[in-house]
Design an enzyme around this catalytic site. Structure first.
Site, mmCIF file in Angstrom:
data_model
loop_
_atom_site.group_PDB
_atom_site.id
_atom_site.type_symbol
_atom_site.label_atom_id
_atom_site.label_comp_id
_atom_site.label_asym_id
_atom_site.label_seq_id
_atom_site.Cartn_x
_atom_site.Cartn_y
_atom_site.Cartn_z
ATOM 1 N N ASP A 55 2.049 -20.013 -41.493
ATOM 2 C CA ASP A 55 3.358 -20.949 -40.723
ATOM 3 C C ASP A 55 3.942 -19.959 -39.923
ATOM 4 O O ASP A 55 3.911 -18.553 -40.852
ATOM 5 C CB ASP A 55 3.263 -21.838 -41.414
ATOM 6 N N LYS A 96 2.198 -20.441 -34.020
ATOM 7 C CA LYS A 96 2.414 -20.406 -33.035
ATOM 8 C C LYS A 96 0.654 -20.832 -32.170
ATOM 9 O O LYS A 96 -0.018 -19.882 -32.361
ATOM 10 C CB LYS A 96 3.363 -19.817 -32.133
ATOM 11 N N MET A 133 15.885 -28.245 -41.939
ATOM 12 C CA MET A 133 15.862 -28.463 -40.283
ATOM 13 C C MET A 133 17.184 -29.612 -39.325
ATOM 14 O O MET A 133 16.565 -30.165 -38.888
ATOM 15 C CB MET A 133 14.494 -29.479 -40.255
HETATM 16 C C1 SAM Z 1 9.410 -27.812 -42.520
HETATM 17 S S1 SAM Z 1 10.482 -27.040 -43.082
HETATM 18 C C2 SAM Z 1 10.032 -26.121 -44.399
HETATM 19 C C3 SAM Z 1 10.411 -26.027 -45.419
HETATM 20 C C4 SAM Z 1 9.620 -25.448 -46.712
HETATM 21 N N1 SAM Z 1 8.055 -26.013 -47.427
HETATM 22 C C5 SAM Z 1 10.149 -25.223 -48.067
HETATM 23 O O1 SAM Z 1 9.771 -25.614 -49.126
HETATM 24 O O2 SAM Z 1 11.516 -24.180 -48.048
HETATM 25 C C6 SAM Z 1 11.576 -25.831 -42.288
HETATM 26 C C7 SAM Z 1 12.775 -25.686 -43.223
HETATM 27 O O3 SAM Z 1 12.861 -24.934 -44.536
HETATM 28 C C8 SAM Z 1 14.111 -24.328 -43.884
HETATM 29 N N2 SAM Z 1 13.640 -22.701 -44.577
HETATM 30 C C9 SAM Z 1 12.663 -22.696 -44.222
HETATM 31 N N3 SAM Z 1 12.828 -21.512 -44.749
HETATM 32 C C10 SAM Z 1 13.442 -20.814 -44.332
HETATM 33 C C11 SAM Z 1 14.681 -19.212 -44.647
HETATM 34 N N4 SAM Z 1 14.047 -18.046 -44.888
HETATM 35 N N5 SAM Z 1 16.236 -19.827 -44.430
HETATM 36 C C12 SAM Z 1 16.483 -20.585 -44.169
HETATM 37 N N6 SAM Z 1 16.089 -21.546 -44.272
HETATM 38 C C13 SAM Z 1 14.589 -21.955 -44.288
HETATM 39 C C14 SAM Z 1 15.127 -23.994 -42.408
HETATM 40 O O4 SAM Z 1 15.734 -25.587 -42.303
HETATM 41 C C15 SAM Z 1 13.647 -24.874 -41.477
HETATM 42 O O5 SAM Z 1 14.065 -25.179 -40.636
#
Ligand code: SAM
Length: 258
Positions: free
Chosen positions: A35, A57, A171
């Site tokens: 991803d 993408k 998100m």
């Molecule tokens: C589709 S969700 C995936 C969440 C993921 N499965 C988890 O357990 O963290 C995507 C969201 O996770 C958050 N996110 C993921 N990685 C991040 C990071 N390194 N720093 C800040 N937010 C992050 C953001 O809010 C982003 O929009």
């Protein structure tokens, strides 16, 4: 012979936050489907000869639709491959891991889920924000700030406004203004502290400490970009104490915990 698909959590970005199981699978992978949120440092662990499929993408720069990703995983599994499906954070937390597991199970393909550190945990640790803290927050809720097809954020706002609950918004960048307004409208104190963190646990991590009333303006001024997570609640003040400030507040926190 049918193969096996490992749904592997890659955590928020820092390589050292991978589980040993995830590390071993990545370092010995032959096929990796990954991803957008998997960090470059983690992708660098994939062996040079492995086949890598980027579903974050495509040519038009839009992500590959979920049903297409399911099809790719099923096709690889039916071909007898051992596949590492690498996802940011934890596969079962806003990661659509359940949908992929369903598709694999329906096709009779063996799968295994390897948990990852979810962003909230990585971010809490790197910012010194305990997600619960005795006398301050007795509960924790993870919510998405974006619903399928831009549907309305139809949540239990009354419950989410409970001051003893820490709220983590995934998100949420586009809708943080509406989320803050709804929480305040349902009684949460506008002065409630908020920590917004972009690229948590990575070298380019960016933090913003603000309040519920000011988060929209401050996030825009700071130019926060995706991926960003928001931690909302009094526990954010604990970070200020642990990071060397607010002595008086520290005393009241300790008193609250006694
Ligand atoms: C589709 S969700 C995936 C969440 C993921 N499965 C988890 O357990 O963290 C995507 C969201 O996770 C958050 N996110 C993921 N990685 C991040 C990071 N390194 N720093 C800040 N937010 C992050 C953001 O809010 C982003 O929009």
């Amino acid at each position: 012979m049918v193969g096996k698909v490992y749904l592997v959590g890659a955590g928020p970005g820092d390589v050292d936050l991978l589980t040993l199981k995830a590390y071993r699978l990545i370092a010995s992978a032959e096929i990796v489907v990954y991803d957008r949120l998997v960090s470059d440092d983690i992708l660098a662990l994939i062996p040079a000869g492995a086949r890598c499929i980027d579903v974050g993408k495509q040519a038009s720069r839009h992500p590959v639709p979920q049903d297409k990703i399911n099809e790719i995983l099923v096709a690889l599994g039916l071909a007898g491959d051992r596949v590492v499906r690498l996802k940011g954070g934890d596969p079962f937390l806003f990661g659509r891991g359940g949908e992929e597991a369903f598709a694999l199970a329906a096709a009779g393909i063996a799968f295994e889920v390897v948990p990852g550190i979810t962003t909230a945990q990585g971010c809490a640790a790197s910012c010194n924000v305990p997600l619960t803290h005795r006398g301050v927050a007795s509960g924790l809720r993870f919510i998405t700030g974006h619903c399928r097809g831009d549907a309305a954020l139809d949540f239990d706002w009354h419950g989410l406004a409970d001051p003893s609950t820490t709220l983590v918004v995934y998100m949420g960048l586009a809708n943080i203004g509406e989320i803050a307004d709804r929480l305040i409208g349902h009684g949460r104190d506008p002065a409630t502290p908020v920590m917004a963190v972009s690229n948590a646990t990575r070298a380019d991590e960016k933090r913003l400490a603000t309040s519920l009333a000011a988060v929209t303006r401050d996030a825009e001024t700071a130019g926060l970009e995706s991926p960003t997570i928001f931690i909302i609640g009094e526990v954010v003040n604990v970070a200020e104490v642990l990071n060397g400030g607010a002595e008086i507040y520290a005393q009241s926190l300790m008193a609250a915990a006694e």
